[in-house]
Design a protein around this motif. Structure first.
Motif, PDB file in Angstrom:
ATOM      1  N   ASN A  99     -37.502  26.057   7.040  1.00 23.12           N
ATOM      2  CA  ASN A  99     -37.435  27.235   7.818  1.00 23.12           C
ATOM      3  C   ASN A  99     -36.533  27.258   9.048  1.00 23.12           C
ATOM      4  OD1 ASN A  99     -39.005  28.794   5.857  1.00 23.12           O
ATOM      5  ND2 ASN A  99     -41.159  27.406   6.643  1.00 23.12           N
ATOM      6  N   SER A 109     -35.212  31.471   6.470  1.00 22.84           N
ATOM      7  CA  SER A 109     -34.954  30.770   5.525  1.00 22.84           C
ATOM      8  C   SER A 109     -33.847  29.741   5.476  1.00 22.84           C
ATOM      9  CB  SER A 109     -35.219  31.364   4.133  1.00 22.84           C
ATOM     10  OG  SER A 109     -35.034  30.730   2.911  1.00 22.84           O
ATOM     11  N   TYR A 130     -34.346  32.295  -4.749  1.00 20.24           N
ATOM     12  CA  TYR A 130     -35.225  32.915  -3.413  1.00 20.24           C
ATOM     13  C   TYR A 130     -36.338  34.030  -3.835  1.00 20.24           C
ATOM     14  CZ  TYR A 130     -31.337  31.127  -0.553  1.00 20.24           C
ATOM     15  OH  TYR A 130     -30.235  30.353  -0.302  1.00 20.24           O
ATOM     16  N   THR A 175     -41.341  29.372   3.563  1.00 14.76           N
ATOM     17  CA  THR A 175     -40.877  28.904   2.229  1.00 14.76           C
ATOM     18  C   THR A 175     -42.047  28.087   1.683  1.00 14.76           C
ATOM     19  OG1 THR A 175     -39.776  27.082   3.327  1.00 14.76           O
ATOM     20  CG2 THR A 175     -38.469  29.042   2.997  1.00 14.76           C
TER      21      THR A 175
END
Length: 415
Positions: A291, A323, A332, A370
Motif C-alpha cells: 500500500n 495500491s 486488481y 490490499t
C-alpha cells in the motif's frame, strides 16, 4: 520516514525488543526507507556450500543455534532450509547488516544473474501494517449488519477446500453467520476499560476481517486463521516462512493467503520465500501487493509463482490511491470501502492524523488495503478449486481468465 510509517515502525520495534529482537531500517542514498530487517543477522539458504562460503568471506560469522530456525518436527534436508548467521563478532569489526552484505558481495566478486538469488540477505521484517492495510479501521456508516461485498451463494456441488490465512488469529464468539466454517488460533482482546468495553490493540482484528472477506467469496470453503503476526503486526522472514511451513504441513490448505510482505535489499527476491514453490508445489500463495503507491516489487507477492493482488477504488474502475502497482501485480480487485467482521470494543488511533482519538466498535469495521483485496481473490481461487478441482495453476488461471484487461491499469477483477 513519514509520520505514519514511523508510528508503525516504532510500535513494531518496541514489541520486537520485548522479545529480544532488534528491528532496524535500511535507508536509500536519498534518505528514504529502503527495507526493515533484523539487526546482526544474515539469512542464508543451506545449499551448495553457501553457508561455508559466507563464513569464509566474513570471518567471525557464526551460525545461530538450530533450535531457533526450524519448526518442531521439521525434517527438511539442506537445500530446503533457511539458516541464520550472527555477525555480532566479525573479525572486521562491528558492522550493520547492509555494511556486512556490501563487504560480502565485494569479496565474493561473482556476477549475479537476474534471477539468481543472493548468497545471503538481510532477515527482512514482514509487515501487516502500512504496507497492507492502507488505513486504521473505521466504523462503517449506518452500522450495517452485513458485509460488503456480500457473501456469495453456495455452489450446488462443491468439494471441501481449506484456505489458510496467515495473519493475527481469529476473534472469539463472533455472531456473524458468514463466518461459519472459520476457525484458527484465538486472538483475545482486552483488558476491559472503565467503560465496560474491551481495549482493542493496534493490530488486532486484522485476521478476522481478512477471513470474513475470504469467506464471502468462498462460502463453501473452510478457513483457518493462524496467529503468525499476533504479537506486533510484523515478523521476521525466517520465522514467518517456518510458521507457514508448519501450517501447510499440519493442515494441508490448498490456498494460503498472506496479507503481508516486505521490500527487499537491492530489490532481489526474498530468500526465505524462494523455498515455497519447491516445498509446496500443490499450494497457491495469494499475496497482497502492498500500500505505498509504488511500482517497487513487494515480496512474496512479486514472485512469478505467487498471485499478487492490488486494490481498486470503490468504483472498481480506478486503482486505489494507495495500491502498489507494476508488471509484477497479477490482478486488481476491490480494496476500498470493504465492510466485515471486527472486534467489539474501544480502539485508540495510533497514527496521524487521528491519534489519539478513540472509537468504539460493535463487531464490524470499514477497512481499506490490499490486505483485504488479497483474501477476496484467495476466496475466488478456492471457490474455483471447490467447484472444478485442479491445482494451483488451474486456480490462478481461472482468476486471471475472469479478469478483464483495462488499458493503463492491468487485469481487473470486478465483484
Amino acid at each position: 520516514m513519514d509520520a505514519v510509517f514511523e508510528a508503525q515502525f516504532r510500535a513494531i520495534q518496541r514489541r520486537m525488543a520485548a522479545r529480544g529482537v532488534t528491528a532496524e531500517v535500511a535507508w536509500t542514498p536519498d534518505g528514504q526507507v529502503d527495507y526493515v530487517y533484523e539487526a546482526d543477522r544474515l539469512l542464508v539458504i543451506d545449499e551448495g556450500g553457501n553457508m561455508g562460503r559466507v563464513r569464509e568471506l566474513l570471518p567471525g560469522a557464526e551460525v545461530v543455534p538450530e533450535d531457533r530456525q526450524r519448526p518442531e518436527g521439521d525434517d527438511r534436508q539442506p537445500g530446503n532450509t533457511t539458516m541464520l548467521l550472527s555477525i555480532e563478532n566479525l573479525e572486521d569489526g562491528r558492522r550493520s547488516v547492509p555494511e556486512a552484505l556490501d563487504l560480502l558481495e565485494e569479496r565474493d566478486g561473482r556476477a549475479r544473474g537476474e534471477d539468481e538469488p543472493p548468497l545471503a540477505s538481510p532477515n527482512h521484517v514482514l509487515h501487516i501494517t502500512r504496507l497492507c492495510p492502507a488505513v486504521e479501521p473505521e466504523v462503517p456508516s449506518g452500522m450495517p449488519a452485513q458485509p460488503w461485498p456480500p457473501q456469495r451463494a453456495p455452489a450446488e456441488k462443491a468439494g471441501r477446500i481449506l484456505i489458510g490465512i496467515v495473519d493475527t488469529g481469529i476473534l472469539e464468539d463472533l455472531p456473524h453467520p458468514w463466518l461459519a466454517g472459520v476457525g484458527g488460533d484465538v486472538e483475545r482482546i482486552g483488558p476491559v476499560l472503565p467503560s465496560g468495553l474491551a481495549h482493542i490493540e493496534q493490530f488486532q482484528g486484522h485476521g478476522t476481517f481478512a477471513a470474513g472477506v475470504a469467506r464471502c467469496t468462498a462460502p463453501d470453503a473452510d478457513v483457518y486463521v493462524a496467529d503468525h503476526f499476533a504479537e506486533s503486526g510484523a515478523e521476521r522472514e525466517n520465522v514467518i516462512i517456518n510458521k507457514i511451513i508448519r501450517l501447510v504441513r499440519d493442515l494441508r490448505p490448498q490456498v494460503v493467503n498472506l496479507s503481508a510482505g516486505t521490500y527487499t535489499r537491492n530489490r532481489w527476491s526474498s530468500l526465505g520465500f524462494s523455498l515455497f514453490p519447491h516445498l509446496f508445489p500443490d499450494v497457491l500463495l495469494v499475496a497482497a501487493a502492498g500500500n505505498d503507491g509504488t511500482s517497487r516489487p513487494f515480496y512474496p507477492a512479486a514472485f512469478p509463482w505467487a498471485l499478487a493482488v492490488g486494490a481498486l477504488g470503490p468504483d472498481q474502475n480506478h486503482r486505489a490511491w494507495f495500491s502498489n502497482h507494476g508488471p509484477w501485480v497479477d490482478v486488481y480487485t476491490l480494496g476500498e470501502g470493504l465492510v466485515n467482521a471486527y472486534a467489539t470494543g474501544t480502539y485508540t488511533y495510533r497514527e496521524p492524523p487521528r491519534r489519539p482519538a478513540r472509537q468504539d466498535f460493535a463487531g464490524m469495521a470499514r477497512w481499506d488495503g490490499t490486505s483485504f483485496s488479497a483474501p477476496l481473490v484467495a476466496g475466488i481461487a478456492a471457490a474455483h478449486l471447490a467447484a472444478h478441482g485442479g491445482g494451483p495453476e488451474d486456480a490462478r488461471r481461472a482468476v486471471l481468465d475472469a479478469a478483464r484487461q483495462e488499458r493503463g491499469l492491468g487485469a481487473v477483477l470486478r465483484l
